[in-house]
Design a protein around this motif. Structure first.
Motif, short mmCIF file in Angstrom:
data_model
loop_
_atom_site.label_atom_id
_atom_site.label_comp_id
_atom_site.label_asym_id
_atom_site.label_seq_id
_atom_site.Cartn_x
_atom_site.Cartn_y
_atom_site.Cartn_z
N ARG A 18 0.81 -1.22 0.00
CA ARG A 18 0.00 0.00 0.00
C ARG A 18 0.84 1.27 0.00
O ARG A 18 0.34 2.36 0.24
N MET A 19 2.12 1.15 -0.26
CA MET A 19 3.08 2.24 -0.08
C MET A 19 2.68 3.53 -0.81
O MET A 19 2.78 4.60 -0.26
N GLY A 20 2.26 3.45 -2.03
CA GLY A 20 1.91 4.65 -2.77
C GLY A 20 3.12 5.29 -3.43
O GLY A 20 4.19 4.70 -3.49
N ALA A 21 2.93 6.50 -3.90
CA ALA A 21 3.93 7.18 -4.73
C ALA A 21 4.89 8.01 -3.87
O ALA A 21 4.47 8.78 -3.01
N TYR A 22 6.17 7.83 -4.14
CA TYR A 22 7.22 8.63 -3.53
C TYR A 22 8.24 8.96 -4.60
O TYR A 22 8.50 8.15 -5.48
N GLY A 86 3.69 0.07 -10.64
CA GLY A 86 3.03 1.34 -10.93
C GLY A 86 3.07 2.34 -9.78
O GLY A 86 2.75 3.51 -9.97
N ASP A 87 3.45 1.90 -8.59
CA ASP A 87 3.47 2.80 -7.44
C ASP A 87 4.72 3.66 -7.37
O ASP A 87 4.78 4.61 -6.61
N LEU A 88 5.72 3.32 -8.12
CA LEU A 88 7.02 3.97 -7.97
C LEU A 88 7.41 4.80 -9.19
O LEU A 88 8.60 5.02 -9.44
N ILE A 89 6.44 5.29 -9.93
CA ILE A 89 6.71 6.02 -11.17
C ILE A 89 7.69 7.16 -10.92
O ILE A 89 7.44 8.07 -10.14
N GLY A 90 8.85 7.06 -11.57
CA GLY A 90 9.86 8.10 -11.50
C GLY A 90 10.68 8.14 -10.22
O GLY A 90 11.50 9.04 -10.04
N GLY A 114 8.28 0.96 -12.01
CA GLY A 114 8.18 2.38 -12.30
C GLY A 114 9.34 3.24 -11.82
O GLY A 114 9.46 4.38 -12.23
N ALA A 115 10.17 2.72 -10.93
CA ALA A 115 11.32 3.52 -10.46
C ALA A 115 12.26 3.78 -11.63
O ALA A 115 12.31 3.02 -12.59
N GLU A 116 13.00 4.87 -11.52
CA GLU A 116 13.95 5.21 -12.57
C GLU A 116 15.39 5.00 -12.15
O GLU A 116 16.28 4.99 -13.00
N ALA A 117 15.61 4.81 -10.83
CA ALA A 117 16.97 4.60 -10.35
C ALA A 117 16.94 3.81 -9.06
O ALA A 117 15.98 3.88 -8.29
N TYR A 118 18.03 3.08 -8.84
CA TYR A 118 18.17 2.23 -7.65
C TYR A 118 19.61 2.34 -7.19
O TYR A 118 20.54 2.19 -7.99
#
Length: 182
Positions: A18-22, A86-90, A114-118
């Motif tokens: 349930r984290m959502g967008a950050y 989909g929760d981690l867009i950008g 959805g993340a762009e970097a790790y």
């Protein structure tokens, strides 16, 4: 910057679902690489009757940070791919624990979600060292407005590799070096 902080037992597989967008997700958790896959630990005590489908699907496992510790749930790349999509867009994801880039499966799962970097370590890291390096990285990204590549180089120059384990803080994928945090 608006910051949400979750501690200890609050960090559960369900919270992650349930984290959502950050825009930046910092995971200050234990992690390990086992059989070529990276797992990060939650704070939820292991219960064999909980997350049964996720356990059968090899998305979560029981784990313990040390031999004397109680078992807790650990989350792997399949969980991230299935439940955080989909929760981690950008987003930029920073995994502060050991071995976060000893393999790339978890990094790729975050990118596929959805993340762009790790950013993480390529081997074991002591708590004090990861705290120092990550703080340096975050200050460079936020207060000094450096790109991710510049901030990582700065953090590595200031903190260096872990003095006990010689592991390094790395970026995945390399093409994300030009990203900035806004």
């Amino acid at each position: 910057y608006e910051v949400d902080s979750f501690r200890g037992e609050e960090v559960t597989p369900e919270l992650l679902r349930r984290m959502g967008a950050y825009s930046v997700l910092v995971l200050r958790v234990h992690s390990t690489c086992s059989q070529g896959r990276v797992w990060f630990f939650t704070g939820e005590a292991y219960n064999p009757d909980k997350y049964v489908l996720e356990q059968v699907a090899d998305e979560v496992h029981r784990a313990r940070p040390s031999l004397g510790s109680e078992y807790i749930f650990a989350v792997g790349s399949d969980y991230v791919s299935r439940h955080m999509k989909g929760d981690l867009i950008g987003a930029t994801v920073i995994l502060m624990g050991c071995d976060g880039l000893a393999a790339t499966d978890l990094a790729q799962a975050f990118l596929d979600s959805g993340a762009e970097a790790y950013v993480s370590w390529d081997g074991p890291v002591s708590l004090g060292h990861t705290d120092r390096a990550t703080l340096c990285l975050l200050e460079a990204l936020t207060a000094k407005n450096m790109t991710l590549g510049e901030a990582l180089a700065h953090a590595n120059a200031v903190a260096g590799p872990d003095p006990d384990y010689n592991s390094s803080l790395l970026l995945y994928p390399g093409e994300a070096a030009c990203r900035v945090i806004v």
